[in-house]
Design a protein around this motif. Structure first.
Motif, PDB file in Angstrom:
ATOM      1  N   ASP A  43     -10.055   8.744   1.085  1.00 19.14           N
ATOM      2  CA  ASP A  43      -9.886   8.707  -0.372  1.00 19.14           C
ATOM      3  C   ASP A  43      -9.199   9.973  -0.883  1.00 19.14           C
ATOM      4  N   ALA A  44      -9.581  11.117  -0.325  1.00 23.58           N
ATOM      5  CA  ALA A  44      -8.963  12.380  -0.751  1.00 23.58           C
ATOM      6  C   ALA A  44      -7.483  12.400  -0.405  1.00 23.58           C
ATOM      7  N   LEU A  45      -7.141  11.872   0.761  1.00 20.00           N
ATOM      8  CA  LEU A  45      -5.739  11.809   1.157  1.00 20.00           C
ATOM      9  C   LEU A  45      -4.955  10.913   0.207  1.00 20.00           C
ATOM     10  N   TYR A  46      -5.513   9.753  -0.103  1.00 25.71           N
ATOM     11  CA  TYR A  46      -4.841   8.839  -1.032  1.00 25.71           C
ATOM     12  C   TYR A  46      -4.693   9.466  -2.419  1.00 25.71           C
ATOM     13  N   GLU A  47      -5.761  10.088  -2.897  1.00 26.20           N
ATOM     14  CA  GLU A  47      -5.716  10.711  -4.229  1.00 26.20           C
ATOM     15  C   GLU A  47      -4.696  11.839  -4.287  1.00 26.20           C
ATOM     16  N   LYS A  48      -4.545  12.557  -3.193  1.00 29.04           N
ATOM     17  CA  LYS A  48      -3.530  13.621  -3.168  1.00 29.04           C
ATOM     18  C   LYS A  48      -2.139  13.026  -3.249  1.00 29.04           C
ATOM     19  N   LEU A  49      -1.902  11.935  -2.541  1.00 29.01           N
ATOM     20  CA  LEU A  49      -0.608  11.269  -2.604  1.00 29.01           C
ATOM     21  C   LEU A  49      -0.332  10.753  -4.016  1.00 29.01           C
ATOM     22  N   VAL A  50      -1.352  10.189  -4.654  1.00 27.56           N
ATOM     23  CA  VAL A  50      -1.208   9.704  -6.036  1.00 27.56           C
ATOM     24  C   VAL A  50      -0.796  10.853  -6.950  1.00 27.56           C
ATOM     25  N   SER A  51      -1.475  11.984  -6.790  1.00 21.22           N
ATOM     26  CA  SER A  51      -1.175  13.149  -7.622  1.00 21.22           C
ATOM     27  C   SER A  51       0.250  13.637  -7.401  1.00 21.22           C
ATOM     28  N   LEU A  52       0.667  13.728  -6.138  1.00 22.87           N
ATOM     29  CA  LEU A  52       2.000  14.232  -5.838  1.00 22.87           C
ATOM     30  C   LEU A  52       3.099  13.239  -6.203  1.00 22.87           C
ATOM     31  N   ALA A  53       2.754  11.936  -6.213  1.00 21.76           N
ATOM     32  CA  ALA A  53       3.730  10.912  -6.597  1.00 21.76           C
ATOM     33  C   ALA A  53       3.993  10.928  -8.095  1.00 21.76           C
ATOM     34  N   GLU A  54       3.113  11.550  -8.861  1.00 19.69           N
ATOM     35  CA  GLU A  54       3.291  11.742 -10.309  1.00 19.69           C
ATOM     36  C   GLU A  54       3.596  10.433 -11.027  1.00 19.69           C
ATOM     37  N   GLY A  55       2.799   9.416 -10.699  1.00 14.93           N
ATOM     38  CA  GLY A  55       2.947   8.132 -11.366  1.00 14.93           C
ATOM     39  C   GLY A  55       3.940   7.192 -10.724  1.00 14.93           C
ATOM     40  N   GLY A  56       4.630   7.662  -9.714  1.00 14.25           N
ATOM     41  CA  GLY A  56       5.612   6.817  -9.037  1.00 14.25           C
ATOM     42  C   GLY A  56       5.006   6.093  -7.853  1.00 14.25           C
ATOM     43  N   GLU A  57       5.822   5.283  -7.202  1.00 20.46           N
ATOM     44  CA  GLU A  57       5.387   4.540  -6.026  1.00 20.46           C
ATOM     45  C   GLU A  57       5.124   5.512  -4.879  1.00 20.46           C
ATOM     46  N   ILE A  58       4.085   5.251  -4.112  1.00 19.43           N
ATOM     47  CA  ILE A  58       3.780   6.083  -2.947  1.00 19.43           C
ATOM     48  C   ILE A  58       4.517   5.504  -1.749  1.00 19.43           C
ATOM     49  N   ILE A  59       5.547   6.224  -1.313  1.00 19.91           N
ATOM     50  CA  ILE A  59       6.343   5.807  -0.163  1.00 19.91           C
ATOM     51  C   ILE A  59       6.149   6.845   0.937  1.00 19.91           C
ATOM     52  N   ILE A  60       5.524   6.427   2.025  1.00 21.26           N
ATOM     53  CA  ILE A  60       5.325   7.313   3.171  1.00 21.26           C
ATOM     54  C   ILE A  60       6.468   7.047   4.136  1.00 21.26           C
ATOM     55  N   SER A  90      12.237  15.771  -1.350  1.00 18.20           N
ATOM     56  CA  SER A  90      12.935  15.858  -2.641  1.00 18.20           C
ATOM     57  C   SER A  90      13.311  14.501  -3.210  1.00 18.20           C
ATOM     58  N   ASP A  91      13.162  13.419  -2.408  1.00 19.06           N
ATOM     59  CA  ASP A  91      13.378  12.071  -2.949  1.00 19.06           C
ATOM     60  C   ASP A  91      12.068  11.413  -3.368  1.00 19.06           C
ATOM     61  N   GLY A  92      10.981  12.189  -3.333  1.00 22.61           N
ATOM     62  CA  GLY A  92       9.679  11.685  -3.770  1.00 22.61           C
ATOM     63  C   GLY A  92       8.877  11.000  -2.694  1.00 22.61           C
ATOM     64  N   SER A  93       9.447  10.828  -1.494  1.00 22.54           N
ATOM     65  CA  SER A  93       8.694  10.208  -0.406  1.00 22.54           C
ATOM     66  C   SER A  93       7.876  11.271   0.338  1.00 22.54           C
ATOM     67  N   ASP A 141      -2.737  -1.413   1.178  1.00 25.97           N
ATOM     68  CA  ASP A 141      -1.982  -2.314   0.309  1.00 25.97           C
ATOM     69  C   ASP A 141      -1.467  -1.623  -0.948  1.00 25.97           C
ATOM     70  N   LYS A 142      -1.776  -0.317  -1.100  1.00 25.97           N
ATOM     71  CA  LYS A 142      -1.348   0.408  -2.303  1.00 25.97           C
ATOM     72  C   LYS A 142      -0.181   1.347  -2.034  1.00 25.97           C
ATOM     73  N   VAL A 143       0.226   1.442  -0.777  1.00 28.52           N
ATOM     74  CA  VAL A 143       1.314   2.344  -0.419  1.00 28.52           C
ATOM     75  C   VAL A 143       2.354   1.569   0.389  1.00 28.52           C
ATOM     76  N   THR A 144       3.532   2.166   0.494  1.00 32.46           N
ATOM     77  CA  THR A 144       4.574   1.630   1.370  1.00 32.46           C
ATOM     78  C   THR A 144       4.737   2.589   2.540  1.00 32.46           C
ATOM     79  N   LEU A 145       4.371   2.131   3.726  1.00 27.59           N
ATOM     80  CA  LEU A 145       4.521   2.935   4.932  1.00 27.59           C
ATOM     81  C   LEU A 145       5.751   2.428   5.688  1.00 27.59           C
ATOM     82  N   LYS A 146       6.741   3.290   5.850  1.00 25.97           N
ATOM     83  CA  LYS A 146       8.005   2.868   6.449  1.00 25.97           C
ATOM     84  C   LYS A 146       7.990   2.929   7.975  1.00 25.97           C
TER      85      LYS A 146
END
Length: 456
Positions: free
Chosen positions: A213-230, A195-198, A255-260
């Motif tokens: 690529d499919a995994l990344y594209e799904k994250l992009v879609s679910l992030a709805e234009g926001g930063e992808i924070i895993i 619920s915090d978008g991560s 390099d396109k996502v933030t993995l915590k």
């Protein structure tokens, strides 16, 4: 005429006797061949075990033992992955567990937390040099203590983990399918959007570009234009159909996502030597190097008894391969799989990973009715693994089955064959109201899954 008939009958009997003798000889050859194969396998297994013991002696040189108190004697020592080791004390008791914890505290170790799950009690201690994960379980009366350098692992955070930068995001769950079975008939990839978008990811699938690529594209879609924070990436085990996508994803999209943080528990060199799986060994050896492609990431070595509290998602670690380790070698890599429970939106999902028969028996004995869940992931894709007792305990009405219709190379039926995977089919007949095979396409549900509210 009678003489001719008699002669032919005798000839037939002679041929029959010759045929029987030939069959018996063939059977002897088959039995001999099988015996030779078994002896060869046994000799190879014994050789791997000896090699593993030799490797273990070398690994011990890297273990931090100075100043580390030991549980009551007798104690056996085992490789617990990377620079970690397990101290194993059987025929133990809760009193000895409490005594050992007191010894650690008296020696200056700080207690991080104590968690009780089923018949197991788990306490985590640390100082500047090491983290010690101490477990006692009534189901097998074994005291286990895993010692590992603080440089190699973080402790599981005690509070709520909140990494996202949004509020009010609709939490959802994804069972990925895109390209997951282009190469093989197994693979597993799940995503939680919090619920915090991560995000929390479980496994990922085979190491191909289309899957990554499919995994990344799904994250992009679910992030709805926001930063992808895993917020966390969990790996059940290091088989390529589960962890492979991580390596390709890291190279192409790291390099396109933030993995915590990453959460895993892979066996060490001695255990992999016992199994003789060089392909898997390569992935395990390269994991930390691949992880560096994401930048600074917290590593949390998975240990039974850990609890993770994300925003709206709790995850309990039920099994790591130390729960299996006894004075015996590993013979299947699936015995190194993690198993955990996830709870979100009032719904519990049981993830047994690639649970073997051995794992399943341990889970049932240790947790019993705590495994009863709303949703279950089919163990080991419906192959050998999982047991009727495990599924009878979980009683899950919703089933996630990571399996294709057919094997992509041989065309042999998998989900499309109603006789395939009889244990899974029995579980479905007895408990399931909804079954979601991976082969029916990527599905994204608003939580809870049982509401059947799918996102486009």
């Amino acid at each position: 005429m009678e003489n001719e008939i008699k002669r032919l009958s005798e000839a037939i009997e002679a041929l029959r006797a010759e045929l029987d003798a030939t069959k018996a000889e063939c059977e002897r050859y088959r039995n001999d061949a099988q015996r030779y194969r078994n002896e060869a396998r046994s000799a190879a297994a014994n050789a791997r075990t000896c090699a593993g013991a030799s490797e273990l002696c070398l690994q011990k040189q890297s273990w931090i033992t100075d100043g580390v108190p030991t549980p009551p004697r007798p104690v056996a020592y085992y490789d617990a992955g990377e620079n970690a080791y397990l101290m194993y004390h059987d025929r133990s008791s809760m009193e000895e567990f409490e005594t050992y914890c007191k010894v650690l505290e008296d020696a200056g170790y700080r207690k991080h937390c104590t968690e009780v799950m089923g018949k197991g009690t788990h306490s985590f201690y640390y100082n500047e040099e090491v983290v010690i994960s101490v477990t006692y379980s009534e189901h097998d009366n074994v005291l286990r203590a895993v010692v590992e350098p603080t440089a190699d692992t973080k402790l599981a955070p005690l509070g709520v983990i909140s990494d996202g930068k949004k509020t009010g995001v609709a939490p959802c769950f994804v069972q990925m399918n895109d390209h997951l079975n282009d190469v093989v008939d197994c693979g597993m990839s799940y995503i939680y959007r919090l619920s915090d978008g991560s995000f929390v990811i479980i496994d990922g699938g085979w190491n191909t570009e289309p899957i990554a690529d499919a995994l990344y594209e799904k994250l992009v879609s679910l992030a709805e234009g926001g930063e992808i924070i895993i917020s966390a990436w969990f790996f059940t085990h290091a088989h390529v159909d589960h962890i492979g996508a991580f390596y390709t994803f890291a190279r192409k999209h790291g390099d396109k996502v933030t993995l915590k943080r990453v959460i895993y528990n892979f066996p060490g060199e001695s255990r992999m030597t016992e199994m003789g799986d060089e392909f898997v060994r390569g992935f395990v050896r390269n994991f930390r190097r691949t992880l560096a492609l994401f930048g600074e990431v917290d590593v949390i070595k998975a240990r039974t008894g850990q609890r993770f509290h994300f925003v709206g998602l709790d995850m309990d670690q039920l099994f790591t391969y130390e729960d299996y380790i006894m004075p015996r070698p590993l013979r299947t890599f699936n015995d190194t799989s993690l198993a955990f429970l996830a709870r979100a939106a009032g719904e519990q999902i049981f993830f047994p990973g690639d649970a073997s028969d051995t794992m399943s028996a341990i889970l049932v004995a240790k947790y019993g009715t705590l495994l009863e869940s709303d949703v279950i992931q089919v163990a080991h894709h419906g192959y050998g693994g999982g047991t009727p007792e495990l599924y009878d305990t979980a009683k899950a009405p919703v089933v996630l089955w990571p399996v294709p219709y057919v094997h992509p190379k041989t065309g042999m039926p998998r989900y499309s064959d109603p006789e395939w995977s009889p244990i899974t089919r029995e579980m479905i007949r007895n408990y399931a109201t909804d079954v979601y095979p991976q082969c029916e396409g990527t599905k994204t549900w608003l939580l809870p899954i049982s509401d059947k509210n799918e996102l486009a």
